[in-house]
Design a protein around this motif. Sequence first.
Motif, PDB file in Angstrom:
ATOM      1  N   ALA A   1       0.841  -1.210   0.000  1.00 10.19           N
ATOM      2  CA  ALA A   1       0.000   0.000   0.000  1.00 10.19           C
ATOM      3  C   ALA A   1       0.872   1.254   0.000  1.00 10.19           C
ATOM      4  CB  ALA A   1      -0.923  -0.023   1.216  1.00 10.19           C
ATOM      5  N   GLY A   2       0.336   2.287  -0.683  1.00  5.59           N
ATOM      6  CA  GLY A   2       1.000   3.594  -0.652  1.00  5.59           C
ATOM      7  C   GLY A   2       2.039   3.812  -1.728  1.00  5.59           C
ATOM      8  N   ILE A   3       2.118   2.963  -2.745  1.00  2.00           N
ATOM      9  CA  ILE A   3       3.073   3.147  -3.848  1.00  2.00           C
ATOM     10  C   ILE A   3       2.361   3.866  -4.999  1.00  2.00           C
ATOM     11  CG2 ILE A   3       4.605   2.025  -5.493  1.00  2.00           C
ATOM     12  CD1 ILE A   3       5.493   1.843  -2.581  1.00  2.00           C
ATOM     13  N   VAL A   4       3.031   4.867  -5.535  1.00  2.00           N
ATOM     14  CA  VAL A   4       2.432   5.670  -6.613  1.00  2.00           C
ATOM     15  C   VAL A   4       2.401   4.858  -7.901  1.00  2.00           C
ATOM     16  CG1 VAL A   4       2.630   7.752  -8.028  1.00  2.00           C
ATOM     17  CG2 VAL A   4       3.145   7.845  -5.582  1.00  2.00           C
ATOM     18  N   LEU A   5       1.186   4.768  -8.488  1.00  2.00           N
ATOM     19  CA  LEU A   5       1.002   4.030  -9.731  1.00  2.00           C
ATOM     20  C   LEU A   5       0.885   4.967 -10.946  1.00  2.00           C
ATOM     21  CD1 LEU A   5      -1.714   1.578  -8.391  1.00  2.00           C
ATOM     22  CD2 LEU A   5       0.743   1.137  -8.606  1.00  2.00           C
ATOM     23  N   ARG A   6       0.390   6.151 -10.688  1.00  3.33           N
ATOM     24  CA  ARG A   6       0.118   7.089 -11.787  1.00  3.33           C
ATOM     25  C   ARG A   6       0.147   8.499 -11.204  1.00  3.33           C
ATOM     26  NH1 ARG A   6      -5.822   7.552 -14.545  1.00  3.33           N
ATOM     27  NH2 ARG A   6      -5.424   9.356 -15.899  1.00  3.33           N
ATOM     28  N   GLN A   7       0.429   9.493 -12.058  1.00  7.33           N
ATOM     29  CA  GLN A   7       0.495  10.881 -11.579  1.00  7.33           C
ATOM     30  C   GLN A   7      -0.037  11.837 -12.648  1.00  7.33           C
ATOM     31  OE1 GLN A   7       4.979  10.853 -11.712  1.00  7.33           O
ATOM     32  NE2 GLN A   7       4.643  12.926 -12.588  1.00  7.33           N
ATOM     33  N   HIS A   8      -0.464  12.998 -12.145  1.00  9.22           N
ATOM     34  CA  HIS A   8      -0.844  14.096 -13.034  1.00  9.22           C
ATOM     35  C   HIS A   8      -0.460  15.414 -12.352  1.00  9.22           C
ATOM     36  CE1 HIS A   8      -2.973  16.200 -16.230  1.00  9.22           C
ATOM     37  NE2 HIS A   8      -3.384  17.047 -15.291  1.00  9.22           N
ATOM     38  N   PRO A   9       0.259  16.272 -13.028  1.00 11.13           N
ATOM     39  CA  PRO A   9       0.734  16.214 -14.417  1.00 11.13           C
ATOM     40  C   PRO A   9       1.755  15.090 -14.624  1.00 11.13           C
ATOM     41  CG  PRO A   9       0.826  18.454 -13.563  1.00 11.13           C
ATOM     42  CD  PRO A   9       0.594  17.571 -12.398  1.00 11.13           C
ATOM     43  N   PRO A  10       1.837  14.602 -15.842  1.00  8.10           N
ATOM     44  CA  PRO A  10       2.800  13.524 -16.123  1.00  8.10           C
ATOM     45  C   PRO A  10       4.239  14.016 -16.038  1.00  8.10           C
ATOM     46  CG  PRO A  10       1.763  14.277 -18.142  1.00  8.10           C
ATOM     47  CD  PRO A  10       1.036  14.966 -17.033  1.00  8.10           C
ATOM     48  N   ALA A  11       5.160  13.090 -15.938  1.00 10.08           N
ATOM     49  CA  ALA A  11       6.581  13.434 -15.851  1.00 10.08           C
ATOM     50  C   ALA A  11       7.023  14.246 -17.067  1.00 10.08           C
ATOM     51  CB  ALA A  11       7.404  12.156 -15.742  1.00 10.08           C
ATOM     52  N   GLY A  12       7.818  15.301 -16.804  1.00 10.83           N
ATOM     53  CA  GLY A  12       8.313  16.160 -17.877  1.00 10.83           C
ATOM     54  C   GLY A  12       7.447  17.372 -18.147  1.00 10.83           C
ATOM     55  N   SER A  13       6.224  17.409 -17.601  1.00  4.67           N
ATOM     56  CA  SER A  13       5.339  18.553 -17.825  1.00  4.67           C
ATOM     57  C   SER A  13       5.797  19.755 -16.992  1.00  4.67           C
ATOM     58  CB  SER A  13       3.896  18.198 -17.445  1.00  4.67           C
ATOM     59  OG  SER A  13       3.435  17.107 -18.207  1.00  4.67           O
ATOM     60  N   PRO A  14       5.606  20.981 -17.502  1.00  5.78           N
ATOM     61  CA  PRO A  14       5.938  22.160 -16.696  1.00  5.78           C
ATOM     62  C   PRO A  14       4.887  22.358 -15.600  1.00  5.78           C
ATOM     63  CG  PRO A  14       4.977  22.830 -18.790  1.00  5.78           C
ATOM     64  CD  PRO A  14       5.156  21.352 -18.864  1.00  5.78           C
ATOM     65  N   VAL A  15       5.329  22.657 -14.379  1.00  4.17           N
ATOM     66  CA  VAL A  15       4.412  22.891 -13.259  1.00  4.17           C
ATOM     67  C   VAL A  15       4.805  24.188 -12.557  1.00  4.17           C
ATOM     68  CG1 VAL A  15       3.797  20.490 -12.867  1.00  4.17           C
ATOM     69  CG2 VAL A  15       5.832  21.428 -11.772  1.00  4.17           C
ATOM     70  N   THR A  16       3.810  24.838 -11.964  1.00  2.00           N
ATOM     71  CA  THR A  16       4.037  26.065 -11.204  1.00  2.00           C
ATOM     72  C   THR A  16       3.467  25.891  -9.808  1.00  2.00           C
ATOM     73  OG1 THR A  16       1.922  27.074 -11.837  1.00  2.00           O
ATOM     74  CG2 THR A  16       3.790  27.387 -13.345  1.00  2.00           C
ATOM     75  N   LEU A  17       3.641  26.904  -8.988  1.00  3.95           N
ATOM     76  CA  LEU A  17       3.148  26.820  -7.606  1.00  3.95           C
ATOM     77  C   LEU A  17       1.634  26.721  -7.543  1.00  3.95           C
ATOM     78  CD1 LEU A  17       5.441  29.482  -5.876  1.00  3.95           C
ATOM     79  CD2 LEU A  17       5.705  26.995  -5.943  1.00  3.95           C
ATOM     80  N   SER A  18       0.954  27.117  -8.607  1.00  8.91           N
ATOM     81  CA  SER A  18      -0.514  27.086  -8.581  1.00  8.91           C
ATOM     82  C   SER A  18      -1.079  25.731  -9.014  1.00  8.91           C
ATOM     83  CB  SER A  18      -1.080  28.184  -9.481  1.00  8.91           C
ATOM     84  OG  SER A  18      -0.677  27.985 -10.831  1.00  8.91           O
ATOM     85  N   ASP A  19      -0.231  24.869  -9.552  1.00  9.38           N
ATOM     86  CA  ASP A  19      -0.715  23.569 -10.023  1.00  9.38           C
ATOM     87  C   ASP A  19      -0.919  22.599  -8.853  1.00  9.38           C
ATOM     88  OD1 ASP A  19      -0.712  24.234 -12.747  1.00  9.38           O
ATOM     89  OD2 ASP A  19       1.441  23.837 -12.890  1.00  9.38           O
ATOM     90  N   VAL A  20      -1.886  21.698  -9.025  1.00 11.33           N
ATOM     91  CA  VAL A  20      -2.161  20.650  -8.036  1.00 11.33           C
ATOM     92  C   VAL A  20      -1.680  19.317  -8.592  1.00 11.33           C
ATOM     93  CG1 VAL A  20      -3.946  19.429  -6.729  1.00 11.33           C
ATOM     94  CG2 VAL A  20      -4.136  21.917  -7.119  1.00 11.33           C
ATOM     95  N   VAL A  21      -0.861  18.640  -7.805  1.00 12.06           N
ATOM     96  CA  VAL A  21      -0.337  17.341  -8.207  1.00 12.06           C
ATOM     97  C   VAL A  21      -1.281  16.255  -7.703  1.00 12.06           C
ATOM     98  CG1 VAL A  21       1.595  15.737  -8.039  1.00 12.06           C
ATOM     99  CG2 VAL A  21       2.019  18.221  -8.155  1.00 12.06           C
ATOM    100  N   THR A  22      -1.727  15.407  -8.595  1.00 13.96           N
ATOM    101  CA  THR A  22      -2.632  14.332  -8.230  1.00 13.96           C
ATOM    102  C   THR A  22      -1.923  12.980  -8.474  1.00 13.96           C
ATOM    103  OG1 THR A  22      -4.535  15.654  -8.881  1.00 13.96           O
ATOM    104  CG2 THR A  22      -4.888  13.283  -8.667  1.00 13.96           C
TER     105      THR A  22
END
Length: 233
Positions: free
Chosen positions: A207-228
């Motif tokens: 339990a607790g291992i990351v299987l998927r993420q958004h934004p995907p790897a390599g995407s530009p992110v800023t302080l206003s973005d929410v990581v899911t």
Amino acid sequence: MAHRLLAAVVFTLCSGVVFWFALVHTVHRGTLAVPDLTSKTLEDARQQAHDIGLELVVDEPGVFSVSVGAGAVARQDPPPGFHVKAGSNVTVRVSLGDERVAVPDIRGSSLSSAEREVEQAGLSTGVRARVEQQGAADRVIASGPPVGHPIPPGGAVDLLVNTSPASRQWGMPSMVSHSFAEIQSFCRANRLRIGQAREVTYPGLPAGIVLRQHPPAGSPVTLSDVVTVWVSR
């Protein structure tokens, strides 16, 4: 009696006219009428003045003129038709063409400061276009016409203003296969916002291992973005 009075008046008028012409002839005798040199090139004006016995003197600086092309005579003193003695000077000033004002460098100035600088330069503010996240907030980043471009006095200068500061960006790393606890620590350290983890049944993983993420790897992110993230249950 009336006839004698009328004859006296007519005689007086005629005498006055004759005296005037005699006076003008006496005053102008031996003088030269200044020619009209306006709009002539300096070479032509100097030759024309020389031909009738006058000397041309060029006064500096030149003057701006909307009716006389650059390099031609814009003003003269004495004016055309004025009578002067032979050998007298005729002073002229050369046209600099239409007056032009260089657009000031207002890049990096606040909108209010830029408008003030434009006005002080003898120009007016035109369209104020706005963009976001292209630099510091409330700063002019470009003008139209561009800096240094010559335009007529009172001409309009359009301003491109950045209204909100540029956001710092990162390249999103891969979080897959990391623990959710590690992801939380990473987001806190980099001031990223992480949303609620979505649990997914995945046989064979703890339990607790990351299987998927958004934004995907390599995407530009800023302080206003929410990581899911989606994690194993």
